[in-house]
Design a protein around this motif. Structure first.
Motif, mmCIF file in Angstrom:
data_model
loop_
_atom_site.group_PDB
_atom_site.id
_atom_site.type_symbol
_atom_site.label_atom_id
_atom_site.label_comp_id
_atom_site.label_asym_id
_atom_site.label_seq_id
_atom_site.Cartn_x
_atom_site.Cartn_y
_atom_site.Cartn_z
ATOM 1 N N CYS A 88 0.988 -1.294 0.050
ATOM 2 C CA CYS A 88 -0.026 -0.050 -0.043
ATOM 3 C C CYS A 88 0.805 1.110 -0.014
ATOM 4 O O CYS A 88 1.880 1.338 0.736
ATOM 5 N N SER A 89 0.406 2.203 -0.814
ATOM 6 C CA SER A 89 1.385 3.576 -0.993
ATOM 7 C C SER A 89 0.529 4.708 -0.459
ATOM 8 O O SER A 89 -0.641 4.913 -0.892
ATOM 9 N N LEU A 90 1.103 5.329 0.363
ATOM 10 C CA LEU A 90 0.322 6.763 0.896
ATOM 11 C C LEU A 90 1.475 7.868 0.277
ATOM 12 O O LEU A 90 2.466 7.778 0.515
ATOM 13 N N ALA A 91 0.780 8.799 -0.648
ATOM 14 C CA ALA A 91 1.588 9.852 -0.993
ATOM 15 C C ALA A 91 0.883 11.237 -0.925
ATOM 16 O O ALA A 91 -0.359 11.204 -0.957
ATOM 17 N N PHE A 92 1.718 12.101 -0.880
ATOM 18 C CA PHE A 92 1.071 13.407 -1.012
ATOM 19 C C PHE A 92 1.885 14.273 -2.063
ATOM 20 O O PHE A 92 3.097 14.278 -2.335
ATOM 21 N N VAL A 93 0.985 15.230 -2.877
ATOM 22 C CA VAL A 93 1.679 15.906 -4.140
ATOM 23 C C VAL A 93 1.494 17.494 -3.862
ATOM 24 O O VAL A 93 0.010 17.444 -3.638
ATOM 25 N N ARG A 94 2.182 18.312 -4.067
ATOM 26 C CA ARG A 94 1.871 19.559 -4.051
ATOM 27 C C ARG A 94 2.388 19.865 -5.692
ATOM 28 O O ARG A 94 3.499 20.210 -6.167
ATOM 29 N N TYR A 95 0.945 20.268 -6.421
ATOM 30 C CA TYR A 95 1.092 20.442 -8.083
ATOM 31 C C TYR A 95 1.323 22.164 -7.961
ATOM 32 O O TYR A 95 0.447 22.868 -7.379
ATOM 33 N N THR A 96 2.249 22.618 -8.715
ATOM 34 C CA THR A 96 2.697 24.082 -8.868
ATOM 35 C C THR A 96 2.341 24.374 -10.114
ATOM 36 O O THR A 96 1.874 25.784 -10.450
ATOM 37 N N ASP A 97 2.679 23.676 -11.139
ATOM 38 C CA ASP A 97 2.390 23.895 -12.658
ATOM 39 C C ASP A 97 1.958 22.877 -13.341
ATOM 40 O O ASP A 97 2.593 21.863 -13.713
ATOM 41 N N VAL B 116 0.332 -5.666 -13.745
ATOM 42 C CA VAL B 116 0.609 -4.704 -12.445
ATOM 43 C C VAL B 116 0.372 -3.431 -12.707
ATOM 44 O O VAL B 116 0.947 -2.851 -13.499
ATOM 45 N N GLY B 117 -0.345 -2.690 -11.673
ATOM 46 C CA GLY B 117 -0.595 -1.245 -11.694
ATOM 47 C C GLY B 117 -0.845 -0.752 -10.263
ATOM 48 O O GLY B 117 -0.955 -1.698 -9.411
ATOM 49 N N ALA B 118 -1.274 0.293 -10.061
ATOM 50 C CA ALA B 118 -1.518 1.084 -8.891
ATOM 51 C C ALA B 118 -2.935 1.220 -8.842
ATOM 52 O O ALA B 118 -3.612 2.097 -9.661
ATOM 53 N N TYR B 119 -3.683 0.641 -8.120
ATOM 54 C CA TYR B 119 -5.176 0.895 -7.863
ATOM 55 C C TYR B 119 -5.392 2.343 -6.887
ATOM 56 O O TYR B 119 -5.107 2.013 -5.824
ATOM 57 N N ILE B 120 -5.877 3.197 -7.346
ATOM 58 C CA ILE B 120 -6.215 4.452 -6.645
ATOM 59 C C ILE B 120 -7.543 4.254 -6.132
ATOM 60 O O ILE B 120 -8.442 4.528 -6.572
ATOM 61 N N HIS B 121 -7.384 3.991 -4.765
ATOM 62 C CA HIS B 121 -8.785 4.091 -3.945
ATOM 63 C C HIS B 121 -9.477 5.290 -3.252
ATOM 64 O O HIS B 121 -10.520 5.518 -3.233
ATOM 65 N N TRP B 122 -8.499 6.164 -3.125
ATOM 66 C CA TRP B 122 -8.880 7.473 -2.343
ATOM 67 C C TRP B 122 -7.911 8.529 -3.058
ATOM 68 O O TRP B 122 -6.676 8.242 -2.864
ATOM 69 N N LEU B 123 -8.592 9.692 -3.178
ATOM 70 C CA LEU B 123 -7.652 10.667 -3.738
ATOM 71 C C LEU B 123 -8.214 11.932 -3.648
ATOM 72 O O LEU B 123 -8.547 12.678 -4.449
ATOM 73 N N PRO B 124 -8.311 12.352 -2.398
ATOM 74 C CA PRO B 124 -8.675 13.890 -2.054
ATOM 75 C C PRO B 124 -7.712 14.906 -2.416
ATOM 76 O O PRO B 124 -6.619 14.845 -2.736
ATOM 77 N N VAL B 125 -8.555 15.971 -3.059
ATOM 78 C CA VAL B 125 -7.774 17.136 -3.400
ATOM 79 C C VAL B 125 -8.342 18.244 -2.727
ATOM 80 O O VAL B 125 -9.443 18.557 -2.451
ATOM 81 N N ASN B 126 -7.711 19.537 -2.934
ATOM 82 C CA ASN B 126 -8.382 20.616 -2.379
ATOM 83 C C ASN B 126 -8.800 21.937 -3.513
ATOM 84 O O ASN B 126 -8.961 23.012 -3.022
ATOM 85 N N GLN B 127 -9.080 21.475 -4.683
ATOM 86 C CA GLN B 127 -9.414 22.346 -5.617
ATOM 87 C C GLN B 127 -10.679 21.657 -6.599
ATOM 88 O O GLN B 127 -10.490 20.528 -6.669
ATOM 89 N N GLY B 128 -11.615 22.565 -6.780
ATOM 90 C CA GLY B 128 -12.842 22.028 -7.623
ATOM 91 C C GLY B 128 -12.556 21.577 -8.739
ATOM 92 O O GLY B 128 -13.032 20.612 -9.323
ATOM 93 N N ASP C 141 -1.497 21.158 -16.507
ATOM 94 C CA ASP C 141 -2.827 21.479 -17.189
ATOM 95 C C ASP C 141 -3.824 21.761 -16.394
ATOM 96 O O ASP C 141 -5.033 22.357 -16.599
ATOM 97 N N LEU C 142 -3.784 21.208 -15.003
ATOM 98 C CA LEU C 142 -5.165 21.157 -14.264
ATOM 99 C C LEU C 142 -5.080 22.319 -13.038
ATOM 100 O O LEU C 142 -5.779 22.314 -12.122
ATOM 101 N N GLY C 143 -4.068 23.056 -13.374
ATOM 102 C CA GLY C 143 -3.525 24.261 -12.330
ATOM 103 C C GLY C 143 -2.938 23.664 -10.952
ATOM 104 O O GLY C 143 -2.809 22.536 -10.917
ATOM 105 N N PRO C 144 -2.664 24.814 -9.900
ATOM 106 C CA PRO C 144 -2.086 24.302 -8.760
ATOM 107 C C PRO C 144 -3.054 23.827 -8.037
ATOM 108 O O PRO C 144 -4.163 24.228 -7.462
ATOM 109 N N TYR C 145 -2.465 22.743 -7.117
ATOM 110 C CA TYR C 145 -3.510 22.064 -5.821
ATOM 111 C C TYR C 145 -2.720 21.241 -5.085
ATOM 112 O O TYR C 145 -1.557 20.857 -5.450
ATOM 113 N N HIS C 146 -3.351 20.770 -4.036
ATOM 114 C CA HIS C 146 -2.706 19.725 -3.075
ATOM 115 C C HIS C 146 -3.570 18.461 -3.220
ATOM 116 O O HIS C 146 -4.866 18.474 -3.413
#
Length: 218
Positions: A43-52, A76-88, A54-59
């Motif tokens: 299981c992988s837990l990750a957090f990303v801060r996008y700054t530039d 084999v791949g990564a099944y994304i179960h949950w992906l909260p973001v802070n921008q609409g 096509d979908l704009g800046p967000y966490h």
């Protein structure tokens, strides 16, 4: 398409989970967990801060399981179960284009000298806090990868080719501390019964990514 991320920073922690717990989270998808040599799921837990990009800046925060299609070793791949973001905007794009399980949350990401921290809250309640300590520098030119991201939405399984081009990478064994809060969004993580310590943690100072169009499976 493809959608480009030109600049982001990320941290991740890799934990193990009992296979039966991981299988429970995958039961509705048709995927099966990939097992380690010791017979546990990853299981992988990750957090990303996008700054530039096509979908704009967000966490963003991500809960993913290493999984594959039954009987297909090369799937084999990564099944994304949950992906909260802070921008609409990225929420709507992620759900409609790829079927990513995005939802709005308050996400506070702090990159500091000795450790990096992500705190996720919903409805004013703590969901989780993940702290990742800095590791040792990884030689330049290593770490680039291409992986399939699996998603499952409205009964449809999708696979999205996803390419990453990282730079300023650091990694180490262990190095993560996870705290789960009282919000119900933390319940799937509790159900996974994650290992007390992370196998490895990593930090990507500069991350570039490309997402192709999603393909329906079956």
């Amino acid at each position: 398409m493809p959608v480009e991320v030109r600049s982001a920073s990320a941290c991740s922690a890799l934990f193990t989970s009992p296979v039966d717990a991981a299988r429970g989270l995958l039961s509705h998808t048709g995927l099966e967990p990939v097992r380690t040599v010791r017979g546990r799921a990853l299981c992988s837990l990750a957090f990303v801060r996008y700054t530039d990009g096509d979908l704009g800046p967000y966490h963003e925060f991500a809960l993913a399981l290493l999984a594959r299609l039954p009987g297909e070793r090369k799937s084999v791949g990564a099944y994304i179960h949950w992906l909260p973001v802070n921008q609409g905007f990225t929420l709507q794009a992620g759900r409609s284009i790829w079927g990513f399980p995005k939802e709005l949350a308050d996400i506070d990401i702090r990159f500091t000298g000795r450790a990096h921290v992500c705190v996720v809250r919903k409805d004013g309640q703590l969901v989780l806090a993940l702290r990742v300590r800095r590791g040792l520098p990884v030689p330049p030119g290593t770490g680039g990868t291409s992986v399939d991201a699996y998603t499952h939405q409205d009964g449809v399984l999708r696979r999205t080719p996803w390419r990453m081009r990282p730079a300023r990478v650091r990694a180490r064994p262990g190095g993560a501390r996870l705290l789960l809060g009282d919000h119900p969004a933390a319940d799937p993580l509790r159900a996974l019964r994650l290992s007390r310590s992370a196998l490895t943690t990593s930090e990507i100072g500069i991350l570039r990514m490309t997402f192709d169009d999603a393909r329906e499976i079956g």
